[in-house]
Structures are given as structure tokens and as C-alpha cells.
Enzyme design. Structure first.
Site, PDB file in Angstrom:
ATOM      1  N   LYS A 158       0.824  -1.215   0.000  1.00  0.00           N
ATOM      2  CA  LYS A 158       0.000   0.000   0.000  1.00  0.00           C
ATOM      3  C   LYS A 158       0.854   1.259   0.000  1.00  0.00           C
ATOM      4  O   LYS A 158       1.963   1.257   0.555  1.00  0.00           O
ATOM      5  CB  LYS A 158      -0.884   0.043   1.251  1.00  0.00           C
ATOM      6  CG  LYS A 158      -2.027  -0.936   1.274  1.00  0.00           C
ATOM      7  CD  LYS A 158      -2.892  -0.648   2.478  1.00  0.00           C
ATOM      8  CE  LYS A 158      -4.218  -1.366   2.401  1.00  0.00           C
ATOM      9  NZ  LYS A 158      -5.096  -0.973   3.531  1.00  0.00           N
ATOM     10  N   GLU A 200       0.740  -4.784   4.302  1.00  0.00           N
ATOM     11  CA  GLU A 200      -0.179  -5.432   5.241  1.00  0.00           C
ATOM     12  C   GLU A 200      -0.421  -6.856   4.785  1.00  0.00           C
ATOM     13  O   GLU A 200      -0.320  -7.159   3.591  1.00  0.00           O
ATOM     14  CB  GLU A 200      -1.552  -4.719   5.226  1.00  0.00           C
ATOM     15  CG  GLU A 200      -1.596  -3.427   5.980  1.00  0.00           C
ATOM     16  CD  GLU A 200      -2.980  -2.764   5.923  1.00  0.00           C
ATOM     17  OE1 GLU A 200      -3.876  -3.283   5.221  1.00  0.00           O
ATOM     18  OE2 GLU A 200      -3.140  -1.729   6.567  1.00  0.00           O
ATOM     19  N   HIS A 208     -15.664  -4.768   3.852  1.00  0.00           N
ATOM     20  CA  HIS A 208     -15.247  -3.404   4.178  1.00  0.00           C
ATOM     21  C   HIS A 208     -16.367  -2.804   5.027  1.00  0.00           C
ATOM     22  O   HIS A 208     -17.470  -2.594   4.532  1.00  0.00           O
ATOM     23  CB  HIS A 208     -15.036  -2.586   2.899  1.00  0.00           C
ATOM     24  CG  HIS A 208     -14.767  -1.134   3.159  1.00  0.00           C
ATOM     25  ND1 HIS A 208     -13.572  -0.523   2.865  1.00  0.00           N
ATOM     26  CD2 HIS A 208     -15.550  -0.172   3.711  1.00  0.00           C
ATOM     27  CE1 HIS A 208     -13.639   0.750   3.221  1.00  0.00           C
ATOM     28  NE2 HIS A 208     -14.827   0.993   3.733  1.00  0.00           N
ATOM     29  N   LYS A 237     -15.535   1.671  -4.085  1.00  0.00           N
ATOM     30  CA  LYS A 237     -16.904   1.326  -3.706  1.00  0.00           C
ATOM     31  C   LYS A 237     -17.911   1.612  -4.820  1.00  0.00           C
ATOM     32  O   LYS A 237     -17.792   2.605  -5.532  1.00  0.00           O
ATOM     33  CB  LYS A 237     -17.296   2.143  -2.466  1.00  0.00           C
ATOM     34  CG  LYS A 237     -16.367   1.908  -1.292  1.00  0.00           C
ATOM     35  CD  LYS A 237     -16.438   3.035  -0.281  1.00  0.00           C
ATOM     36  CE  LYS A 237     -15.342   2.859   0.759  1.00  0.00           C
ATOM     37  NZ  LYS A 237     -15.175   4.057   1.599  1.00  0.00           N
ATOM     38  N   GLU A 275     -12.343   3.343   8.797  1.00  0.00           N
ATOM     39  CA  GLU A 275     -12.539   2.175   7.937  1.00  0.00           C
ATOM     40  C   GLU A 275     -11.869   0.936   8.523  1.00  0.00           C
ATOM     41  O   GLU A 275     -10.721   1.008   8.970  1.00  0.00           O
ATOM     42  CB  GLU A 275     -11.977   2.444   6.535  1.00  0.00           C
ATOM     43  CG  GLU A 275     -12.686   3.581   5.821  1.00  0.00           C
ATOM     44  CD  GLU A 275     -12.332   3.675   4.335  1.00  0.00           C
ATOM     45  OE1 GLU A 275     -13.134   4.242   3.579  1.00  0.00           O
ATOM     46  OE2 GLU A 275     -11.245   3.188   3.936  1.00  0.00           O
ATOM     47  N   GLU A 288      -7.909   2.605   7.598  1.00  0.00           N
ATOM     48  CA  GLU A 288      -7.569   4.024   7.457  1.00  0.00           C
ATOM     49  C   GLU A 288      -8.700   4.900   7.958  1.00  0.00           C
ATOM     50  O   GLU A 288      -9.810   4.434   8.186  1.00  0.00           O
ATOM     51  CB  GLU A 288      -7.249   4.379   5.990  1.00  0.00           C
ATOM     52  CG  GLU A 288      -8.447   4.301   5.067  1.00  0.00           C
ATOM     53  CD  GLU A 288      -8.226   5.050   3.750  1.00  0.00           C
ATOM     54  OE1 GLU A 288      -7.395   5.969   3.690  1.00  0.00           O
ATOM     55  OE2 GLU A 288      -8.921   4.716   2.786  1.00  0.00           O
ATOM     56  N   ARG A 292     -13.086  13.527   6.041  1.00  0.00           N
ATOM     57  CA  ARG A 292     -13.966  14.368   5.229  1.00  0.00           C
ATOM     58  C   ARG A 292     -15.354  13.747   5.194  1.00  0.00           C
ATOM     59  O   ARG A 292     -15.540  12.637   5.680  1.00  0.00           O
ATOM     60  CB  ARG A 292     -13.432  14.419   3.797  1.00  0.00           C
ATOM     61  CG  ARG A 292     -13.251  13.003   3.262  1.00  0.00           C
ATOM     62  CD  ARG A 292     -12.977  12.938   1.790  1.00  0.00           C
ATOM     63  NE  ARG A 292     -12.268  11.733   1.428  1.00  0.00           N
ATOM     64  CZ  ARG A 292     -12.808  10.545   1.221  1.00  0.00           C
ATOM     65  NH1 ARG A 292     -14.114  10.399   1.338  1.00  0.00           N
ATOM     66  NH2 ARG A 292     -12.089   9.504   0.897  1.00  0.00           N
ATOM     67  N   VAL A 295     -18.766  10.084   0.060  1.00  0.00           N
ATOM     68  CA  VAL A 295     -19.783   9.881  -0.973  1.00  0.00           C
ATOM     69  C   VAL A 295     -21.007   9.170  -0.383  1.00  0.00           C
ATOM     70  O   VAL A 295     -22.143   9.544  -0.639  1.00  0.00           O
ATOM     71  CB  VAL A 295     -19.197   9.037  -2.136  1.00  0.00           C
ATOM     72  CG1 VAL A 295     -20.277   8.667  -3.134  1.00  0.00           C
ATOM     73  CG2 VAL A 295     -18.057   9.769  -2.813  1.00  0.00           C
TER      74      VAL A 295
HETATM   75  P1  ADP Z   1      -7.783   3.579  -0.407  1.00  0.00           P
HETATM   76  O1  ADP Z   1      -7.427   4.656   0.567  1.00  0.00           O
HETATM   77  O2  ADP Z   1      -6.935   3.587  -1.636  1.00  0.00           O
HETATM   78  O3  ADP Z   1      -9.245   3.466  -0.673  1.00  0.00           O
HETATM   79  P2  ADP Z   1      -7.907   1.473   1.600  1.00  0.00           P
HETATM   80  O4  ADP Z   1      -6.790   1.251   2.548  1.00  0.00           O
HETATM   81  O5  ADP Z   1      -9.112   2.166   2.119  1.00  0.00           O
HETATM   82  O6  ADP Z   1      -7.325   2.215   0.305  1.00  0.00           O
HETATM   83  O7  ADP Z   1      -8.352   0.092   0.959  1.00  0.00           O
HETATM   84  C1  ADP Z   1      -9.256   0.035  -0.117  1.00  0.00           C
HETATM   85  C2  ADP Z   1      -9.897  -1.335  -0.169  1.00  0.00           C
HETATM   86  O8  ADP Z   1      -8.917  -2.347  -0.279  1.00  0.00           O
HETATM   87  C3  ADP Z   1     -10.679  -1.690   1.087  1.00  0.00           C
HETATM   88  O9  ADP Z   1     -11.987  -1.244   1.020  1.00  0.00           O
HETATM   89  C4  ADP Z   1     -10.623  -3.196   1.079  1.00  0.00           C
HETATM   90  O10 ADP Z   1     -11.604  -3.716   0.205  1.00  0.00           O
HETATM   91  C5  ADP Z   1      -9.280  -3.478   0.487  1.00  0.00           C
HETATM   92  N1  ADP Z   1      -8.270  -3.695   1.545  1.00  0.00           N
HETATM   93  C6  ADP Z   1      -7.551  -2.764   2.197  1.00  0.00           C
HETATM   94  N2  ADP Z   1      -6.696  -3.323   3.063  1.00  0.00           N
HETATM   95  C7  ADP Z   1      -6.880  -4.655   2.969  1.00  0.00           C
HETATM   96  C8  ADP Z   1      -6.268  -5.806   3.581  1.00  0.00           C
HETATM   97  N3  ADP Z   1      -5.278  -5.686   4.458  1.00  0.00           N
HETATM   98  N4  ADP Z   1      -6.706  -7.020   3.215  1.00  0.00           N
HETATM   99  C9  ADP Z   1      -7.681  -7.173   2.301  1.00  0.00           C
HETATM  100  N5  ADP Z   1      -8.284  -6.136   1.676  1.00  0.00           N
HETATM  101  C10 ADP Z   1      -7.891  -4.904   1.996  1.00  0.00           C
END
Ligand code: ADP
Length: 460
Positions: A158, A200, A208, A237, A275, A288, A292, A295
Site C-alpha cells: 500500500k 499489510e 469493508h 466502492k 474504515e 484508514e 472528510r 460519498v
Molecule cells: P484507499 O485509501 O486507496 O481506498 P484502503 O486502505 O481504504 O485504500 O483500501 C481500499 C480497499 O482495499 C478496502 O476497502 C478493502 O476492500 C481493500 N483492503 C484494504 N486493506 C486490505 C487488507 N489488508 N486485506 C484485504 N483487503 C484490503
């Protein structure tokens, strides 16, 4: 209370904020790029000022231009909406320095939560569970390989500055690590100007689940229940609902408490979202915080009967939260479908164009948030999301049936959208049963696209 608010955004969210201002008796000024001269947020507003050419960097991201307009028009606050400058710490600071209230958290808090790797560490320190992963940043490929060995595959690379699913790569095999790490880092540099990466463990088949929180200037923090955002394409989403089928009252309470603890640890103020990913074994992990309005905020508004934009404005103006945690009552079920001008059959490629004819659904329990009107031409420069259908009903099944009915009423001529795909989702047995995960759409998309093609053929 504020006298005049500048809305530093466009599209449906600018119209949404404009509505809140009007109901609160606050004057509003909108800004627009030359590509948006005929947009709803310009036509609706009593005052609107052009701030530059189409490219967002020259208009909606132009802090100086926006602050100049705010001062010239006598605004005492700025609402940033989502995207654009909404999570820009420098902009929050610049507003403060100009003596204009930024309707959101302080620049310091945005900085603290904006680096996802640092936010993880903060959450860990207050006992909010995070996904097992690298302790801090991963500098290069060699380190990535070591982290992969330590936590075990599959893993998720990430970007610390990431958002919108960019700068992320799933890695299933050690042999893929080096290439994918390089790719993810290059994407992060290109999208966010940052090479800060972390890793991670990839949770398989998670949901989610996010919690809406509100925090005022006096240390009061409440949570308004969850949103299940597991229907995703490319980690973005598409459909959100509340409550989540996956949560029991006990789990909801524990996750909600963790969300409040997270917001307090951040010293948070205003509306925000914590989240989590929820593993199939019901373990949940912080991923995270979004600092803000989101949506998908309307589904929370439907079940709480609260106006979150109004709450944001009240909080920024120094008022206390309008409800205590005990006064928050979650009633019924709400679903939101995002209507995107895109082609699901072509990897969701954006399809801007002119909406020759539009008909939006109505009736009981239906809310439409859109920037479209008959003859509206969707500019190619911005996000493909052009509207949201939100429904409320006493139960989940009734909400599903209501949403299907809405999608059948919806008519958008001239522009390709994802509405047909939404309809397929609303009929899919996995979705209807409620036990879908973030893998659902990817797994079932081919079949749904096939069905859509057959329906089209039979109608031709
Ligand atoms: P962004 O800020 O780019 O949206 P996120 O950290 O919120 O990134 O992650 C986006 C999506 O990725 C999450 O909604 C989830 O579906 C998936 N995701 C994030 N972290 C994990 C994880 N450790 N394992 C599995 N899926 C994950």
C-alpha cells in the site's frame, strides 16, 4: 453561525452542500472551472465564480484562487466536499491563516491521519486492532521481500499517501514481490508524489465496514453506526448499505467503540470515517481514516435522520454535537447505488457525454443526489460518478426491492452508465443473502456481464 460559505467542489456534492446551506439560511458561493459553466452547482447558486480552466490542478485544486474568491465575496467558511482539497492539510492551514473556517478537521489532524502508515501506528498505540504488517514504512524491494517472509503471503502493498485504491498491489507469491513493489511505488509517485510504501497481510474475503463518527470542539465524539461497502470494483466502492448483514449487535458495539477510540486518539474534530476490514472469522482491523464527508454519507443520514453536512457546519462554527450517543437511533435499512458514467464491460472505462433525456425515480423512501439534468453534458475531466440513488425501507429486503424498482424507473439516454450492472447486483443471490465480501463483484462480474449482454440481445 457562519454568514457565507464557499463551496470548493463540483458535481453532486457541491449541490448537496448548497442544499444544507440554504436550509440553514446561510449564503453560499460556488466556484467552477470553464468546463463546468453549465453545471448544476453553478446554476443553483446565488453566486458563482469561475476559478480557471478544466484541469483540476488549475481550478478546483488552485488554493490561491479559491481563497481569493472566498475573501473577495466575504465568506467566513469553506466547505471542501470530498476529493480535491478536502484532505489537503496545507489548504486547511491556509484557510486558518486567512481567518476563514475550514469545514473539516485541522491541518495537523489531516497530516496525522493522511499518512496511512503513521495512522496505523497511532491506532496500535491506543489498542485499535490493525492488520498485521510492516512496522512503519518499507523503503525498497529488499525490505519488502523480508517483510513478506516475516508476515507470510498473500500480502497487500500500500501507498502511505494512497487513496481511491491506487498504489495498491496484491502479492500472492514471493517471486512477484519485487516487480509488484516497484509498480506500486511508481503508481504512488505518479498519483500522490510520494514513494512511502507499507505492507499489510492481505485478508482473504473480507468485508469493508466503516463507521461514521462526529466530533465537536469540546471532545465529544459519537458514532452513527456502520456502512458496509464491500461491493467494490478495483478496490473502489460501488454500492453501500447500512446496517451490515455481517454485524451482530455485540460486534457493532465493539467496532463502534473502537471507532470512537480511534477518533479520540487522533484528536479528531468534524465528520470522519473509520474504515475497517472484517475477516471471515469476525476479527476486525483498522485500515484508514477518512477526514472528510464521504460519498456514501446519505445511507447514514437515512437511518439516523441526521443531516451530516449540517452537523459539519455546526461543528466548524463551534456548536456542540446536536445529539449524544444515547440519542442516536438507527432505524430501518438504507442502500446507495453510485451511478457512474462508465462501461462495466470495458473495464469500467469512463464514458462522458451528453445526457439527452433523464428520468429519475421517486416515490416513498427514495432520495436522488445528482448533478445531472436534461441536456447536461458530462465533462471528461473529472470523476465518472454523476449521481447516487439512495433508498430507505424498514427492512433490508424491502430496501432491496425498492432499489430494484428505482433502477427500473431510472432512464439516462445518451450516456452509458453502470445502472444495468447495479440492477444485476440487486438480484444476485449472493448479494440478496447478504453474505458477500469484497471479492463478490470481481468473482461474479463475468456472469453478470453475460446476462446483461443476453438481455440486450433479446431486447434488440
Ligand atoms: P484507499 O485509501 O486507496 O481506498 P484502503 O486502505 O481504504 O485504500 O483500501 C481500499 C480497499 O482495499 C478496502 O476497502 C478493502 O476492500 C481493500 N483492503 C484494504 N486493506 C486490505 C487488507 N489488508 N486485506 C484485504 N483487503 C484490503
Amino acid at each position: 453561525m457562519f454568514k457565507k460559505i464557499l463551496i470548493a467542489n463540483r458535481g453532486e456534492i457541491a449541490a448537496r452542500i448548497l442544499r444544507a446551506c440554504r436550509e440553514m439560511g446561510i449564503e453560499a458561493v460556488t466556484v467552477y472551472s470553464t468546463a463546468d459553466a453549465d453545471s448544476l452547482h453553478v446554476l443553483f447558486a446565488e453566486q458563482s465564480v469561475c476559478i480557471g480552466p478544466p484541469r483540476a490542478g488549475d481550478s478546483y485544486l488552485n488554493m490561491d484562487a479559491i481563497l481569493t474568491v472566498a475573501k473577495a465575496t466575504g465568506c467566513d467558511a469553506i466547505h471542501p466536499g470530498y476529493g480535491f482539497l478536502s484532505e489537503n492539510d496545507a489548504f486547511a492551514d491556509a484557510c486558518r491563516d486567512a481567518g476563514i473556517a475550514f469545514i473539516g478537521p485541522s491541518g495537523d489532524v489531516i497530516r496525522k491521519m493522511g499518512n496511512k502508515s503513521a495512522a496505523r501506528a497511532l491506532m496500535q498505540s491506543v489498542g485499535v486492532p490493525v492488520v498485521p504488517g510492516s512496522d512503519g514504512l518499507v523503503r525498497d524491494e529488499d525490505e519488502a521481500v523480508k517483510v513478506g517472509e516475516r508476515i507470510g503471503y498473500p500480502v497487500l502493498i500500500k501507498a502511505a499517501a494512497g487513496g481511491g485504491g491506487r498504489g495498491m498491489r496484491r502479492v500472492y507469491e514471493p517471486s512477484e514481490m519485487r516487480d509488484l513493489f516497484r509498480e506500486a511505488m511508481a503508481e504512488s509517485v505518479a498519483c500522490f508524489g510520494s514513494d512511502e510504501m507499507y505492507i499489510e497481510k492481505l485478508i482473504l474475503n473480507p468485508r469493508h465496514i466503516e463507521f461514521q463518527i462526529l466530533a465537536d470542539k469540546y471532545g465529544n465524539v459519537i458514532q452513527l453506526g456502520e456502512r458496509d461497502c464491500s461491493v467494490q470494483r478495483k478496490n473502489q466502492k460501488l454500492l453501500e448499505e447500512t446496517p451490515s448483514h455481517a454485524l451482530t449487535p455485540d460486534l457493532r458495539k465493539r467496532m463502534g467503540d473502537a471507532a470512537v477510540r480511534a477518533a479520540k486518539a487522533a484528536g479528531y474534530e468534524n465528520a470522519g470515517t473509520i474504515e475497517f476490514v472484517l475477516a471471515p472469522n469476525k476479527e476486525f482491523y483498522f485500515i484508514e481514516m477518512n477526514t472528510r464527508i464521504q460519498v456514501e454519507h446519505p445511507v447514514t443520514e437515512m437511518v439516523t435522520s441526521m443531516d451530516l453536512v449540517r452537523e459539519q457546519i455546526r461543528i466548524a462554527a463551534g456548536l456542540k454535537l446536536s445529539r449524544t450517543q444515547e440519542e442516536v437511533e438507527l432505524r430501518g435499512h438504507a442502500i446507495e447505488c453510485r451511478i457512474n458514467a462508465e462501461n462495466p464491460a470495458k473495464e469500467f472505462a469512463p464514458c462522458p457525454g451528453k445526457a439527452d433525456f433523464l428520468y429519475f425515480p421517486g416515490g416513498p423512501g427514495v432520495r436522488i443526489d445528482t448533478c445531472m439534468y436534461n441536456g447536461y453534458e458530462i465533462p471528461p475531466f473529472y470523476d465518472s460518478m454523476v449521481g447516487k440513488i439512495i433508498v430507505w425501507a424498514p427492512t433490508r429486503l424491502e430496501a432491496i426491492r425498492r432499489m430494484r424498482r428505482c433502477l427500473e424507473e431510472l432512464t439516462i439516454d445518451g450516456v452509458q452508465t453502470n445502472a444495468e450492472l447495479m440492477h444485476q447486483i440487486l438480484y444476485h443471490p449472493v448479494f440478496v443473502r447478504g453474505n458477500y465480501t469484497t471479492a463478490f463483484l470481481e468473482e461474479h462480474l463475468p456472469t453478470m456481464l453475460e446476462w446483461m449482454a443476453r438481455i440486450e440481445e433479446s431486447e434488440a
